[in-house]
Each structure stands twice: as structure tokens, then as C-alpha cells.
Design a protein around this motif. Sequence first.
Motif, PDB file in Angstrom:
ATOM      1  N   UNK A   1       1.163   9.764 -14.993  1.00 36.31           N
ATOM      2  CA  UNK A   1       2.603   9.827 -14.772  1.00 36.31           C
ATOM      3  C   UNK A   1       2.917  10.536 -13.474  1.00 36.31           C
ATOM      4  N   UNK A   2       3.696  11.594 -13.560  1.00 34.99           N
ATOM      5  CA  UNK A   2       4.083  12.341 -12.362  1.00 34.99           C
ATOM      6  C   UNK A   2       3.253  13.603 -12.145  1.00 34.99           C
ATOM      7  N   UNK A   3       2.165  13.754 -12.871  1.00 36.40           N
ATOM      8  CA  UNK A   3       1.376  14.985 -12.752  1.00 36.40           C
ATOM      9  C   UNK A   3      -0.043  14.697 -12.311  1.00 36.40           C
ATOM     10  N   UNK A   4      -0.618  15.647 -11.571  1.00 34.61           N
ATOM     11  CA  UNK A   4      -2.025  15.613 -11.182  1.00 34.61           C
ATOM     12  C   UNK A   4      -2.637  16.945 -11.605  1.00 34.61           C
TER      13      UNK A   4
ATOM     14  N   UNK B   1       0.842  -1.197   0.000  1.00 29.48           N
ATOM     15  CA  UNK B   1       0.000   0.000   0.000  1.00 29.48           C
ATOM     16  C   UNK B   1       0.880   1.251   0.000  1.00 29.48           C
ATOM     17  N   UNK B   2       0.637   2.144  -0.974  1.00 28.86           N
ATOM     18  CA  UNK B   2       1.344   3.425  -1.058  1.00 28.86           C
ATOM     19  C   UNK B   2       0.328   4.508  -1.390  1.00 28.86           C
ATOM     20  N   UNK B   3       0.794   5.764  -1.406  1.00 26.79           N
ATOM     21  CA  UNK B   3      -0.046   6.879  -1.823  1.00 26.79           C
ATOM     22  C   UNK B   3       0.134   7.137  -3.308  1.00 26.79           C
ATOM     23  N   UNK B   4      -0.923   7.614  -3.950  1.00 26.46           N
ATOM     24  CA  UNK B   4      -0.861   7.978  -5.355  1.00 26.46           C
ATOM     25  C   UNK B   4      -0.487   9.451  -5.485  1.00 26.46           C
ATOM     26  N   UNK B   5       0.714   9.727  -5.954  1.00 20.76           N
ATOM     27  CA  UNK B   5       1.143  11.069  -6.323  1.00 20.76           C
ATOM     28  C   UNK B   5       2.616  11.010  -6.663  1.00 20.76           C
ATOM     29  N   UNK B   6       3.092  12.052  -7.301  1.00 18.67           N
ATOM     30  CA  UNK B   6       4.485  12.074  -7.735  1.00 18.67           C
ATOM     31  C   UNK B   6       5.440  12.037  -6.554  1.00 18.67           C
ATOM     32  N   UNK B   7       5.091  12.741  -5.470  1.00 16.71           N
ATOM     33  CA  UNK B   7       6.007  12.811  -4.331  1.00 16.71           C
ATOM     34  C   UNK B   7       5.607  11.860  -3.206  1.00 16.71           C
ATOM     35  N   UNK B   8       4.606  10.992  -3.467  1.00 14.05           N
ATOM     36  CA  UNK B   8       4.182  10.032  -2.463  1.00 14.05           C
ATOM     37  C   UNK B   8       3.134  10.562  -1.508  1.00 14.05           C
TER      38      UNK B   8
ATOM     39  N   UNK C   1     -13.960  10.700  -2.909  1.00 10.69           N
ATOM     40  CA  UNK C   1     -15.053   9.734  -2.788  1.00 10.69           C
ATOM     41  C   UNK C   1     -15.172   8.827  -4.000  1.00 10.69           C
ATOM     42  N   UNK C   2     -14.537   9.167  -5.117  1.00 16.14           N
ATOM     43  CA  UNK C   2     -14.651   8.351  -6.314  1.00 16.14           C
ATOM     44  C   UNK C   2     -13.331   8.236  -7.032  1.00 16.14           C
ATOM     45  N   UNK C   3     -13.077   7.069  -7.654  1.00 16.21           N
ATOM     46  CA  UNK C   3     -11.829   6.859  -8.375  1.00 16.21           C
ATOM     47  C   UNK C   3     -12.093   5.913  -9.540  1.00 16.21           C
ATOM     48  N   UNK C   4     -11.421   6.181 -10.678  1.00 17.84           N
ATOM     49  CA  UNK C   4     -11.533   5.324 -11.858  1.00 17.84           C
ATOM     50  C   UNK C   4     -10.177   5.320 -12.560  1.00 17.84           C
ATOM     51  N   UNK C   5      -9.959   4.317 -13.401  1.00 19.87           N
ATOM     52  CA  UNK C   5      -8.705   4.224 -14.145  1.00 19.87           C
ATOM     53  C   UNK C   5      -9.024   3.813 -15.569  1.00 19.87           C
ATOM     54  N   UNK C   6      -8.295   4.388 -16.553  1.00 27.71           N
ATOM     55  CA  UNK C   6      -8.532   4.032 -17.943  1.00 27.71           C
ATOM     56  C   UNK C   6      -7.504   3.017 -18.430  1.00 27.71           C
ATOM     57  N   UNK C   7      -7.607   2.629 -19.687  1.00 36.65           N
ATOM     58  CA  UNK C   7      -6.738   1.589 -20.230  1.00 36.65           C
ATOM     59  C   UNK C   7      -5.282   2.014 -20.281  1.00 36.65           C
ATOM     60  N   UNK C   8      -5.030   3.328 -20.311  1.00 35.82           N
ATOM     61  CA  UNK C   8      -3.663   3.843 -20.343  1.00 35.82           C
ATOM     62  C   UNK C   8      -3.055   3.995 -18.960  1.00 35.82           C
ATOM     63  N   UNK C   9      -3.821   3.676 -17.927  1.00 35.89           N
ATOM     64  CA  UNK C   9      -3.321   3.789 -16.562  1.00 35.89           C
ATOM     65  C   UNK C   9      -3.516   5.148 -15.938  1.00 35.89           C
ATOM     66  N   UNK C  10      -4.228   6.052 -16.594  1.00 38.72           N
ATOM     67  CA  UNK C  10      -4.537   7.349 -15.995  1.00 38.72           C
ATOM     68  C   UNK C  10      -5.618   7.170 -14.931  1.00 38.72           C
ATOM     69  N   UNK C  11      -5.425   7.826 -13.802  1.00 40.84           N
ATOM     70  CA  UNK C  11      -6.349   7.688 -12.675  1.00 40.84           C
ATOM     71  C   UNK C  11      -7.171   8.964 -12.545  1.00 40.84           C
ATOM     72  N   UNK C  12      -8.489   8.797 -12.439  1.00 40.06           N
ATOM     73  CA  UNK C  12      -9.412   9.925 -12.327  1.00 40.06           C
ATOM     74  C   UNK C  12     -10.005   9.931 -10.925  1.00 40.06           C
TER      75      UNK C  12
END
Length: 424
Positions: free
Chosen positions: A314-317, A274-281, A289-300
Motif C-alpha cells: 500500500x502506502x508503506x515501506x 514508468x514511475x517510482x515505487x513509493x507512497x510519495x513517488x 539489486x533484487x525485487x519480488x512480488x506476492x499474490x497480494x501485490x506486496x513488493x519485496x
Amino acid sequence: MHRSKARFLLFCSLAILLPACSSDDLAVTTFGGEGEGCYPNGTCDPGLWCLSNLCVSPPDGPFPPRDLPPWPPVDQGADAPLDAAVADLSIDIATDATDATGDPDQGPGCVNCVITLVGNGEPGFADGPALAAQLNSPSGLALKDGVLYIADRENHRIRKLEGGELTTIAGTGNPGFFDGAALNEARFFAPSGVTIDSKGTVYIADTGNHRIRRLRSGTVTTFAGSGSAGGTNDWGVKATFNSPRDITVDGFGVLYVADTFNNRVRKITANSQVTNLSADGYYNFVGTTGVAVDAAGQVFVAESQNHRILRASGNSIASIAGISGKPGFLDGYYNVALFRVPSSVAVDGAGRVYIVDSANHRLRRREDNHVTTIAGSGIPGYKDGDAKTAQFFAPFSAVVNEAGTRLYVSDVNNHVIRLVVLAP
């Protein structure tokens, strides 16, 4: 009598003054008042609604009356030929390929319309034919191979719709925590999110137990989370979560969790790290409250208390819809569009993003940098038919098929699952 607010103050947020504090500590959170988080039991101070973990004022007074006949919900209108769809729920709801007889399925018989797919509109518990079955505050949804999975929050169960029948696949219905046989032993506490991977393993965001559970081969186990509320990154049951509300999985079996009261998105690898999602951790969202991911691995991410949708790539939000901290309702270019407590997000195979705009009682879509309303009049209530005049009551979650022609919505306060039929 006005309840006194529960306030949790964490001075570790002032990291510059208290450098000994760790990023694994919890964020500052207040509960109960307008614009604050809901109490852990899903309520707010008197006169306020709890919508997607945010306390808000009702737009037009008290809740709509619940004494109308639950089915049919309202006059469907001459332009919404829904009878065939209601009568035949044996179709392949994901692909619309063939029905049970092998004949090509022609779909629900309407386009840009809303129908009730599951539930009779009254809170309760009953398996059986979809429209006679009962749900109690259905929340998270998942879709795979024509089967719809439902986190039935207040029934403390996981349900599935297949071939027009609603069945229970996990949970005894008694709130609590217990790993074991899915139907006879396993217990959940207000599960709010569900997803399924390519191998058919089901993962559940067990909100009240602060855990991520796994259903495989008829047995429920704990995949991650100790059961104590917290924000510690570690392996499996050594990690801690704080009221996770949503969960999704990518093509590699990596889970993404909306860890709501930690204001984070957590990432769980197939071997349970288990880790945090972001460039710097460490990135502080505001009400995840909601999360989704596409075929390219982008997280919404649906950042409900900041009234916007973010995309991590990647490394950007970056913000892709809505204005930070500005609630409202406005369609238009993505950076001027306004939302009010967007609770959930979904993405189809073409990259179109679907947003459950909970406190606006609408379903929205971002396509070609523009946001439009695809269903919901904005009036809280319960009405099927034409998408523009259909009514929802603080919908919570949604999932979309690959083609973007079927959007499944958990209409949590109406205790039903709705289907929005969209043009190809």
C-alpha cells in the motif's frame, strides 16, 4: 597499480540548497572502494570482490581455487542420495507432478539437500543436456510451468531449462544492443534479470543497455528505457534507467524493476508507463539489486548495500529482515537477524520470504517473523549434498516454487544453477 576511483558527485542530492534540481536526477554514488558500488563493468579496486554491486573484502583471502573437477563437485556423502536426481532431469521441476513417462515423480530423493541442476562448473557457452551445458555468470531466474529461465549475463543471452535440456531463446552472444529476431539478431549487454508473465511474454533487465527488453513471438523489442543512464519517469523508451539488475511481474502484468544505480524500484504498467515505487513517488533505497512480488501485490526489495529486506505494501515501506547499515550473520527474530549484501529475494505461495545472502554465501528464509539459514555453510566454495554443509560462492539470485519445496539459485561465480530441496 591501484586504479583511481571513479566518483560521480551529484549536488542535486542537497535539494534544500539546490531546489531547482529534479528528483529524476541520479543519486550520489562512489565506485571501487570497500563498501562502495562496483564499477559499471562489474569490478572493484584490487583485492576486493564485487558482490551484488557492492565492493567487499574477501572473508578468507583470495578466491577459492577453480582447478577442482567441476563434476561431481565434491563427495556428496552417504546421507545425500543424489544420483537419481542427477540422472533424471526430465521431471517437472516446478510442480513435481509427473515425469516424462507419466509416472508420479518422487522428487530428487533427498530433503534439505543441494544439487547442481545446470552447468558443468566451467564458464563458457554450450547448449545441451543440463549438466554438460555451460553458463557464464548466470544471474536472474524465472520459473513458469516447469520451465526455468536464466539470464546468462556474461554470455549476453537468455536461456531456458526444459525437460533436462538447456537451450538459448534469445541473444546472439555478441554484447551490444539490437532489437529483432530473438536468436539471429537480438543483442543484449550483460542481462541480469528475467521474468515471465501469465501470457508467456518474457521481460529482461538488460543491465548494460539500461533498458527493459521484451521477448514475444520470437522477437525481441525494447519495452522501456532510452538506453541512456538516468532516472527519468516517462512512457516506454522515453524513460531512463541506470543498470537495472532485477525484474518481476505481478498477476496484472505490472513490472517491478530493481533500478540499481538509481537506488530505486521502478514500476512499469502494461502500457509501458514508468514511475517510482513509493507512497510519495520517490523513495531512496540503498543498493536495490533484487525485487519480488506476492499474490497480494506486496513488493519485496533486497536492499543489498543496507543489508536488509524491505516490504512495500500500500502506502508503506517497512523493513522485514535485517538491521539497516549493519552487515553480519545472525539467525533469529527478523529485527535482530543480520545479513551481508543480500542480493535477491523470492516469496512462495504461503508468504515465506527467501533471501540470497550473497556475501555470507548462504540462503536464508523469513517465516513467522524469524530468519533461519536453509542452505550454505558460509564457506565460499562448491559443494553439493546436505544443505547445512553445502557450499556456494556468492550466489546472486533465486526463485522458488509455489509450495516452497524447490529453491533455484544462480551460483554466479561457480557458473551453475543449484537446486535446494526443502521439506514441505
